[in-house]
Design a protein around this motif. Structure first.
Motif, PDB file in Angstrom:
ATOM      1  N   THR A  73      -7.796   2.281  -5.289  1.00 45.51           N
ATOM      2  CA  THR A  73      -6.565   2.600  -5.668  1.00 45.51           C
ATOM      3  C   THR A  73      -6.504   3.586  -7.060  1.00 45.51           C
ATOM      4  O   THR A  73      -7.687   3.744  -7.438  1.00 45.51           O
ATOM      5  CB  THR A  73      -5.859   1.291  -6.517  1.00 45.51           C
ATOM      6  OG1 THR A  73      -4.380   1.736  -6.775  1.00 45.51           O
ATOM      7  CG2 THR A  73      -6.501   0.844  -7.762  1.00 45.51           C
ATOM      8  N   ALA A  91      -0.131  -2.065 -10.722  1.00 42.71           N
ATOM      9  CA  ALA A  91      -1.251  -2.957 -10.317  1.00 42.71           C
ATOM     10  C   ALA A  91      -1.185  -4.541 -10.484  1.00 42.71           C
ATOM     11  O   ALA A  91      -1.774  -5.207  -9.927  1.00 42.71           O
ATOM     12  CB  ALA A  91      -2.484  -2.321 -11.255  1.00 42.71           C
ATOM     13  N   LYS A 119       0.868  -1.062   0.015  1.00 45.50           N
ATOM     14  CA  LYS A 119       0.104  -0.109   0.015  1.00 45.50           C
ATOM     15  C   LYS A 119       0.949   1.260  -0.052  1.00 45.50           C
ATOM     16  O   LYS A 119       1.910   1.398   0.982  1.00 45.50           O
ATOM     17  CB  LYS A 119      -0.896   0.145   1.357  1.00 45.50           C
ATOM     18  CG  LYS A 119      -1.661  -1.298   1.399  1.00 45.50           C
ATOM     19  CD  LYS A 119      -2.643  -1.483   0.717  1.00 45.50           C
ATOM     20  CE  LYS A 119      -3.684  -2.630   0.944  1.00 45.50           C
ATOM     21  NZ  LYS A 119      -2.995  -4.016   1.313  1.00 45.50           N
ATOM     22  N   TRP A 140      -8.008  -2.426   0.330  1.00 42.47           N
ATOM     23  CA  TRP A 140      -7.267  -2.914  -0.782  1.00 42.47           C
ATOM     24  C   TRP A 140      -7.830  -2.519  -2.211  1.00 42.47           C
ATOM     25  O   TRP A 140      -7.127  -2.395  -3.174  1.00 42.47           O
ATOM     26  CB  TRP A 140      -7.006  -4.409  -0.634  1.00 42.47           C
ATOM     27  CG  TRP A 140      -8.342  -5.177  -0.680  1.00 42.47           C
ATOM     28  CD1 TRP A 140      -9.138  -5.356   0.325  1.00 42.47           C
ATOM     29  CD2 TRP A 140      -8.664  -5.875  -1.814  1.00 42.47           C
ATOM     30  NE1 TRP A 140     -10.310  -5.920  -0.354  1.00 42.47           N
ATOM     31  CE2 TRP A 140     -10.166  -6.324  -1.777  1.00 42.47           C
ATOM     32  CE3 TRP A 140      -8.403  -5.940  -3.232  1.00 42.47           C
ATOM     33  CZ2 TRP A 140     -10.902  -6.977  -2.554  1.00 42.47           C
ATOM     34  CZ3 TRP A 140      -9.260  -6.318  -4.142  1.00 42.47           C
ATOM     35  CH2 TRP A 140     -10.530  -7.081  -3.748  1.00 42.47           C
ATOM     36  N   TRP A 141      -9.167  -2.362  -2.103  1.00 44.82           N
ATOM     37  CA  TRP A 141      -9.815  -2.258  -3.426  1.00 44.82           C
ATOM     38  C   TRP A 141      -9.910  -0.695  -3.952  1.00 44.82           C
ATOM     39  O   TRP A 141      -9.984  -0.475  -4.961  1.00 44.82           O
ATOM     40  CB  TRP A 141     -11.203  -2.632  -3.227  1.00 44.82           C
ATOM     41  CG  TRP A 141     -12.251  -2.629  -4.539  1.00 44.82           C
ATOM     42  CD1 TRP A 141     -13.241  -1.887  -4.806  1.00 44.82           C
ATOM     43  CD2 TRP A 141     -11.926  -3.470  -5.678  1.00 44.82           C
ATOM     44  NE1 TRP A 141     -13.534  -2.103  -5.957  1.00 44.82           N
ATOM     45  CE2 TRP A 141     -12.756  -3.035  -6.562  1.00 44.82           C
ATOM     46  CE3 TRP A 141     -10.771  -4.373  -6.260  1.00 44.82           C
ATOM     47  CZ2 TRP A 141     -12.816  -3.737  -7.870  1.00 44.82           C
ATOM     48  CZ3 TRP A 141     -11.014  -4.877  -7.555  1.00 44.82           C
ATOM     49  CH2 TRP A 141     -12.015  -4.287  -8.157  1.00 44.82           C
ATOM     50  N   SER A 156      -1.679  -1.080  -4.263  1.00 44.81           N
ATOM     51  CA  SER A 156      -2.740   0.344  -4.205  1.00 44.81           C
ATOM     52  C   SER A 156      -1.961   1.437  -4.142  1.00 44.81           C
ATOM     53  O   SER A 156      -1.064   1.327  -3.134  1.00 44.81           O
ATOM     54  CB  SER A 156      -3.886  -0.088  -3.530  1.00 44.81           C
ATOM     55  OG  SER A 156      -3.541   0.054  -2.059  1.00 44.81           O
ATOM     56  N   ASN A 175      -2.762   5.553  -3.155  1.00 47.39           N
ATOM     57  CA  ASN A 175      -3.848   6.549  -2.960  1.00 47.39           C
ATOM     58  C   ASN A 175      -3.112   7.855  -2.506  1.00 47.39           C
ATOM     59  O   ASN A 175      -2.169   7.760  -1.832  1.00 47.39           O
ATOM     60  CB  ASN A 175      -5.002   5.953  -2.179  1.00 47.39           C
ATOM     61  CG  ASN A 175      -5.867   4.552  -2.766  1.00 47.39           C
ATOM     62  OD1 ASN A 175      -6.400   5.164  -3.849  1.00 47.39           O
ATOM     63  ND2 ASN A 175      -5.522   3.598  -2.343  1.00 47.39           N
ATOM     64  N   ALA A 201      -0.656   3.798  -9.580  1.00 51.15           N
ATOM     65  CA  ALA A 201      -1.782   2.790  -9.723  1.00 51.15           C
ATOM     66  C   ALA A 201      -1.731   1.783 -10.753  1.00 51.15           C
ATOM     67  O   ALA A 201      -2.127   0.671 -10.502  1.00 51.15           O
ATOM     68  CB  ALA A 201      -3.024   3.587  -9.275  1.00 51.15           C
TER      69      ALA A 201
END
Length: 249
Positions: free
Chosen positions: A236, A175, A137, A233-234, A180, A182, A171
């Motif tokens: 990004t 991938a 992350k 985790w979802w 991820s 952000n 991202a």
């Protein structure tokens, strides 16, 4: 999907010695992560943060470095790998604010602001992309001035603006390894980082622009970063604006 926990993860926190970064370092450690606490000049704050983590039974190490220097960024991640065997989470809370009219800003000030707010952020993301374990992350701290605007912050907001594209590009590029990327963009935060640039009257103005007539509290931002570092985790390629509805006229 990866396991949604920070237990035994390794977190690298840029500017992790005090204010938002310090609270984040301690929070990660409380959740079971091993923390690499970066600092630039505040050695005593870094030592206190590491000591607090260790006394609570956690693991942490402090690393000094100037993140505008790529060699120092690499050394920061080297420490995570050498000390703890790898890295899973990278959060860059560093930045520098300057409130000054465009007509009065010097070339030196411009270069320094973009070095700290843009260059350091770029190479932090780059090195994190190279060194993080799969399903890692990466989180950067931006500013709500990317969605709202006011006078005087051209080099601060301008220096932070590239982080949106850095985040989106990384991202996509990272991938395939499940990493991820952000950005969290708070409103003006109730820390010394903010007060040094503002008059009491403008502090009250900024308070008036958010829900509850208050500045952003670091205690309200840390849970969002923790979510992105574990359960999120979802998410990004996103910029999140936890700012209490902050806007400017």
């Amino acid at each position: 999907m990866t396991e949604n926990t920070l237990r035994d993860k390794v977190a690298v926190v840029g500017g992790g010695e005090k204010n938002l970064g310090g609270l984040l370092s301690r929070t990660f450690a409380e959740a079971g992560a091993k923390v690499v606490v970066h600092y630039h000049s505040s050695e005593s704050d870094a030592e206190q943060t590491v000591k607090a983590i260790q006394e609570a039974g956690g693991q942490a190490v402090a690393v000094q470095g100037d993140l505008t220097k790529v060699a120092d960024v690499r050394r920061l991640f080297d420490t995570a790998v050498d000390t703890y065997g790898g890295a899973d989470i990278a959060v860059n809370t560093t930045g520098m604010v300057l409130r000054k009219p465009i007509l009065e800003t010097t070339e030196e000030e411009y270069d320094r602001m973009f070095g700290i707010n843009a260059k350091a952020a770029y190479f932090f993301i780059q090195e994190a992309g190279r060194r993080l374990n799969d399903h890692g992350k990466i989180i950067s701290i931006g500013t709500s001035l990317l969605a709202a605007f006011t006078d005087g912050y051209s080099t601060y907001a301008g220096g932070k603006a590239p982080l949106e594209h850095f985040t989106r590009a990384a991202a996509k590029e990272f991938a395939d390894r499940g990493i991820s990327v952000n950005m969290v963009a708070p409103g003006p935060m109730d820390t010394p980082f903010f007060y040094g640039q503002e008059t009491p009257e403008r502090v009250e103005f900024h308070k008036s622009q958010a829900m509850g007539n208050q500045l952003t509290q670091i205690e309200d931002i840390v849970p969002i970063i923790r979510f992105l570092a574990s359960e999120g985790w979802w998410f990004t390629g996103q910029t999140m604006f936890p700012n209490g509805g902050y806007t400017t006229r």
